[in-house]
Enzyme design. Structure first.
Site, PDB file in Angstrom:
ATOM      1  CG  HIS A  48     -12.583 -22.811 -38.108  1.00  0.00           C
ATOM      2  ND1 HIS A  48     -13.521 -22.515 -39.098  1.00  0.00           N
ATOM      3  CD2 HIS A  48     -13.451 -23.513 -37.577  1.00  0.00           C
ATOM      4  CE1 HIS A  48     -14.636 -23.242 -39.459  1.00  0.00           C
ATOM      5  NE2 HIS A  48     -14.524 -23.943 -38.056  1.00  0.00           N
TER       6      HIS A  48
ATOM      7  CB  CYS B  23     -13.654 -27.386 -35.823  1.00  0.00           C
ATOM      8  SG  CYS B  23     -14.970 -26.150 -35.756  1.00  0.00           S
TER       9      CYS B  23
END
Length: 339
Positions: A243, A130
């Site tokens: 994130h 990710c």
């Protein structure tokens, strides 16, 4: 060419699996049928899909008969065992685990960066980490113009990257703290609520974590640039979704912050939010639920020749996992690569 494949989501009851179903529905993916698989303990679970429900089936070695395309998000062990079985049955696998990413015979793909690598797949395609995905979406258009020499990245990663149990742990710890109770740590080695943990995945012999080395190695493979030097520090933070990354880039050729903004404003999958005087910059709370990768705080690094600093944020369950996998699936149809 199969324009309307039968699609399976493996690990459908997990956080990423559920997001895969949501993305398939939202993007109106042209599937003839969608089926959901998970472990025996999840057999019979009903998952919402297109106004109805999908009943979860137990994953077995015979599950892939008649399946054209499978999106895996059930962990490396499951992928190692079942992806080759699926491929043998003529199914094309897009795998979200780390099991196949560095296999030389398996393409590691971010559609905005290297869709051409899909052309040589042999039945299994790897979805990158990710934190790597959102970084390379921004790096690639800059690399094409000024050629990257070195990248230093520090990540601030949401607990959803660990899974549903980690989301619950953060919720529980916040309640425990506010109610003056002892904090329980089950998922992480230390308290995550109101804290930052510079520890994602296991530590390796070089004192980097496995997560950090994923970013190093995957970036080079995706961008076909083994010469780029990459170093990473990955940190878990008390954020549920999204994130964030602080990225310092050194280029071989001159590139200004203004030029970088112009390049990135035209880059696929990227949205520039960069007006710090008005407090406009990417935030995890605004990236959550969004498909784009957001970039801001674009500024020149005057400590090196040809240096830039960036702040990059994306939803780790969407672009960092489910969305990227579905985009790969879409490209497989466009490029006539289903078997």
């Amino acid at each position: 060419m199969k324009k309307n494949p039968v699609v399976a989501v493996v690990g459908a009851t997990g956080a990423v699996g559920r997001e895969m179903l949501k993305v398939l529905e939202q993007r109106d993916f042209p599937a003839k049928d969608v089926r959901a698989f998970a472990s025996a303990r999840s057999k019979g679970v009903k998952l919402p899909f297109k106004g109805g429900e999908i009943i979860v089936e137990e994953l077995t070695e015979d599950s892939f008969k008649g399946i054209d395309l499978a999106l895996f998000s059930a962990g490396g062990g499951v992928s190692k065992k079942f992806a080759p079985i699926a491929a043998e049955d003529g199914c094309v696998v897009v795998d979200n685990s780390s099991a196949w990413r560095m296999d030389d015979n398996v393409p590691l793909v971010v559609p905005e960066v290297n869709p051409e690598d899909l052309d040589w797949h042999k039945g299994i395609i790897a979805n990158p980490n990710c934190s790597t995905i959102q970084m390379v979406v921004v790096l690639k258009p800059l690399h094409d113009v000024a050629k990257i020499k070195r990248v230093v990245v520090s990540t601030y990663q949401a607990v959803s990257g660990t899974g549903q149990k980690a989301i619950q742990e953060l919720e529980n710890q916040v309640r425990q703290i506010f109610n003056m109770k002892e904090v329980e740590c089950k998922v992480y080695p230390h308290q995550i609520a109101f804290n930052c943990l510079p520890h994602i995945d296991v530590f390796l012999d070089n004192d980097y974590t496995k997560e950090e080395m994923k970013m190093v190695n995957e970036t080079k493979k995706i961008m076909h640039a083994p010469e780029i030097k990459v170093t990473a520090t990955t940190v878990r933070v008390p954020v549920f979704y999204g994130h964030s990354e602080s990225v310092n880039i050194e280029f071989y050729n001159s590139i200004s912050a203004k030029e970088a903004r112009a390049i990135l404003s035209q880059a696929p999958g990227v949205k520039v939010l960069d007006n710090p005087k008005e407090s406009i910059y990417p935030l995890a709370i605004y990236a959550a639920g969004e498909d784009d990768t957001f970039v801001g705080r674009i500024r020149e690094d005057d400590t090196v020749d040809n240096g830039l600093n960036l702040w990059i944020v994306a939803d780790n369950l969407r672009k960092g996992a489910a969305l990227n996998a579905v985009q790969i699936a879409e490209h497989l149809i466009i490029r006539e690569l289903l078997r």
